[in-house]
Design a protein around this motif. Structure first.
Motif, PDB file in Angstrom:
ATOM      1  N   VAL A 154       0.851  -1.190   0.000  1.00  0.00           N
ATOM      2  CA  VAL A 154       0.000   0.000   0.000  1.00  0.00           C
ATOM      3  C   VAL A 154       0.884   1.236   0.000  1.00  0.00           C
ATOM      4  CG1 VAL A 154      -1.920  -1.137   1.163  1.00  0.00           C
ATOM      5  CG2 VAL A 154      -0.189   0.029   2.510  1.00  0.00           C
ATOM      6  N   VAL A 155       0.301   2.349  -0.336  1.00  0.00           N
ATOM      7  CA  VAL A 155       1.024   3.618  -0.404  1.00  0.00           C
ATOM      8  C   VAL A 155       1.252   4.164   1.005  1.00  0.00           C
ATOM      9  CG1 VAL A 155       0.920   5.992  -1.238  1.00  0.00           C
ATOM     10  CG2 VAL A 155       0.053   4.118  -2.673  1.00  0.00           C
ATOM     11  N   GLY A 156       2.436   4.709   1.235  1.00  0.00           N
ATOM     12  CA  GLY A 156       2.705   5.402   2.490  1.00  0.00           C
ATOM     13  C   GLY A 156       3.442   4.556   3.503  1.00  0.00           C
ATOM     14  N   GLY A 219       3.260   9.374  -6.564  1.00  0.00           N
ATOM     15  CA  GLY A 219       4.056   9.785  -5.419  1.00  0.00           C
ATOM     16  C   GLY A 219       5.508   9.455  -5.709  1.00  0.00           C
ATOM     17  N   VAL A 220       6.400   9.882  -4.824  1.00  0.00           N
ATOM     18  CA  VAL A 220       7.829   9.587  -4.961  1.00  0.00           C
ATOM     19  C   VAL A 220       8.283   8.890  -3.690  1.00  0.00           C
ATOM     20  CG1 VAL A 220      10.146  10.548  -5.222  1.00  0.00           C
ATOM     21  CG2 VAL A 220       8.235  11.546  -6.499  1.00  0.00           C
ATOM     22  N   GLY A 221       8.814   7.695  -3.848  1.00  0.00           N
ATOM     23  CA  GLY A 221       9.290   6.938  -2.691  1.00  0.00           C
ATOM     24  C   GLY A 221      10.361   5.973  -3.120  1.00  0.00           C
ATOM     25  N   GLY A 222      10.797   5.150  -2.187  1.00  0.00           N
ATOM     26  CA  GLY A 222      11.866   4.231  -2.553  1.00  0.00           C
ATOM     27  C   GLY A 222      12.084   3.152  -1.525  1.00  0.00           C
ATOM     28  N   LEU A 267       4.232  12.686 -10.768  1.00  0.00           N
ATOM     29  CA  LEU A 267       3.643  12.862 -12.099  1.00  0.00           C
ATOM     30  C   LEU A 267       2.862  14.162 -12.207  1.00  0.00           C
ATOM     31  CD1 LEU A 267       2.421   9.243 -12.943  1.00  0.00           C
ATOM     32  CD2 LEU A 267       4.644  10.320 -13.372  1.00  0.00           C
ATOM     33  N   ASP A 268       2.041  14.466 -11.203  1.00  0.00           N
ATOM     34  CA  ASP A 268       1.264  15.709 -11.243  1.00  0.00           C
ATOM     35  C   ASP A 268       2.184  16.922 -11.267  1.00  0.00           C
ATOM     36  OD1 ASP A 268      -1.121  14.364 -11.306  1.00  0.00           O
ATOM     37  OD2 ASP A 268      -1.540  14.581  -9.153  1.00  0.00           O
ATOM     38  N   ALA A 269       3.263  16.876 -10.471  1.00  0.00           N
ATOM     39  CA  ALA A 269       4.189  18.006 -10.430  1.00  0.00           C
ATOM     40  C   ALA A 269       4.900  18.184 -11.768  1.00  0.00           C
ATOM     41  CB  ALA A 269       5.209  17.792  -9.314  1.00  0.00           C
TER      42      ALA A 269
END
Length: 397
Positions: A154-156, A219-222, A267-269
């Motif tokens: 999941v995200v986050g 989003g941006v994560g890693g 992506l939105d940015a």
């Protein structure tokens, strides 16, 4: 049960059981192996290994096969041993921001199904779970009644699914919903970290024990692999590279900070920056087409994004010293137009002595990455997970 049962429980019986478990665990971790490979990895004598393998094949826990692609020097097929595919299946589900991705493997490590479906960003959890169930049910090779567990991304940040943070994310009841739907234990983790796990096991960084994975998506994560083990961090907060500050005077971020990398490289940015330069594409596909066609405004945006990303990656490299950096996510589909600016900025900001030792690669597993990482989490099949918490499923799960 995979392991055979014995009526007596003396020292010799317990020793035999431990040998059986060792062989089964090797096949679980590595997939099909020859007898010679099993001997090398297990340390068992040839006689003992022959006895153990004969018993496991006899009771159906292990099956044999001779892949056509592998032959001995004299042309004789190499017999491979693997866990019985009928012993069970493992499913991975990736609940991305705007899509559901699923994948399934049997215990012989064969991928037996995968699928994806996009959806709106505001879809409820029950609706997303319905999509996952339908994708799995409509895959002719996946037997839902044979599942042993599900690994879910999941995200986050992920800590305790019952924590205040989980409630804020709306995932506090997700494990219960999934157990109700599928009737098996559920293991939950951050989907980007699971993608890092998959790339380090089967993908672009399978040859490195120190890996930095960055996903550029909605989003941006890693994720980080350090010393051959996936690094989760205290309270599951490792890999939040998207919330490293790039511009202290920049735009507010959803995390509560200002000028985070996510405000410049999500992506939105990226589309927002593109339109500010006069770009006309309405979505990512149009933007990527424009970049592929050499449109100056699109390439300029990718240059700026690459510079931001490369600077952040350099800072993280100085802290953890990875040998391989893997760039994934939808924006990575821009290819060299993005990766080359990332590499230039990375080399510019890295210490000179570190520059020759970092290799930047594009992710290879695509949309299925996080779902495959969920499967790896279920199987605990790699030393990459040796330092990871081993959740104990509820008895009624």
């Amino acid at each position: 049960m995979l392991c055979c049962m014995h009526e007596l429980d003396g020292p010799l019986t317990r020793l035999r059981r431990s040998h059986e478990q060792a062989v089964l665990e090797l096949l679980r971790r590595h997939g099909p192996l020859s007898r010679a490979e099993l001997g090398d990895r297990s340390g068992l004598s040839r006689t003992t290994l022959h006895d153990i393998v004969t018993g496991l094949v006899g009771n159906g826990s292990v099956v044999t096969g001779t892949p056509h692609v592998e032959v001995r020097k004299r042309g004789r097929p190499v017999e491979k041993l693997s866990l019985n595919p009928a012993a069970g299946e493992a499913v991975g589900i990736d609940f991305a921001r705007r899509a559901v991705h699923v994948a399934a493997v049997n215990f012989a490590h064969d991928v037996i199904g995968s699928a994806s479906e996009a959806h709106g960003a505001d879809l409820s959890w029950p609706e997303r779970i319905d999509i996952a169930g339908r994708l799995l049910a409509t895959s002719a090779t996946v037997q839902l009644d044979a599942l042993s567990a599900i690994g879910v991304g999941v995200v986050g940040p992920i800590n305790d699914p019952g924590s205040e943070n989980a409630r804020a994310q709306g995932i506090d009841g997700l494990p219960d919903l999934l157990r109700k739907q599928f009737g098996v234990p559920v293991l939950l983790d951050n989907n980007t970290r699971l993608a890092a796990l998959a790339e380090a096991m089967w993908g672009a960084a399978a040859d490195s024990s120190d890996v930095l994975y960055l996903r550029l998506s909605h989003g941006v994560g890693g994720g980080l692999v350090v010393g051959g083990a996936l690094h989760r961090g205290r309270n599951g907060l490792s890999g939040e590279f998207g919330h490293i500050t790039v511009d202290p005077a920049g735009r507010p971020c959803d995390c509560g900070g200002t000028g985070c990398l996510e405000t410049r490289a999500s992506l939105d940015a990226v589309l927002h920056r593109y339109r500010e330069t006069g770009g006309r594409a309405d979505d990512l596909a149009g933007f990527l087409d424009a970049a592929d066609a050499g449109e100056p405004s699109a390439l300029k945006v990718l240059e700026r994004v690459g510079n931001d990303v490369g600077g952040v990656l350099a800072a993280v490299c100085h802290a953890v010293g990875p040998g391989v950096i893997v760039i994934g996510g939808e924006l990575a589909e821009a290819g060299p137009a993005l990766l080359e600016p990332v590499e230039r900025a990375l080399r510019q900001h890295l210490m000179p002595m570190a520059r020759p030792h970092v290799d930047v690669r594009r992710a290879t597993l695509g949309d299925a990455g996080s779902a495959l990482g969920g499967i790896a989490l279920v199987l605990h099949e790699s030393p990459l997970l040796s330092h990871y918490p081993q959740p104990v499923p509820e008895e009624n799960a």
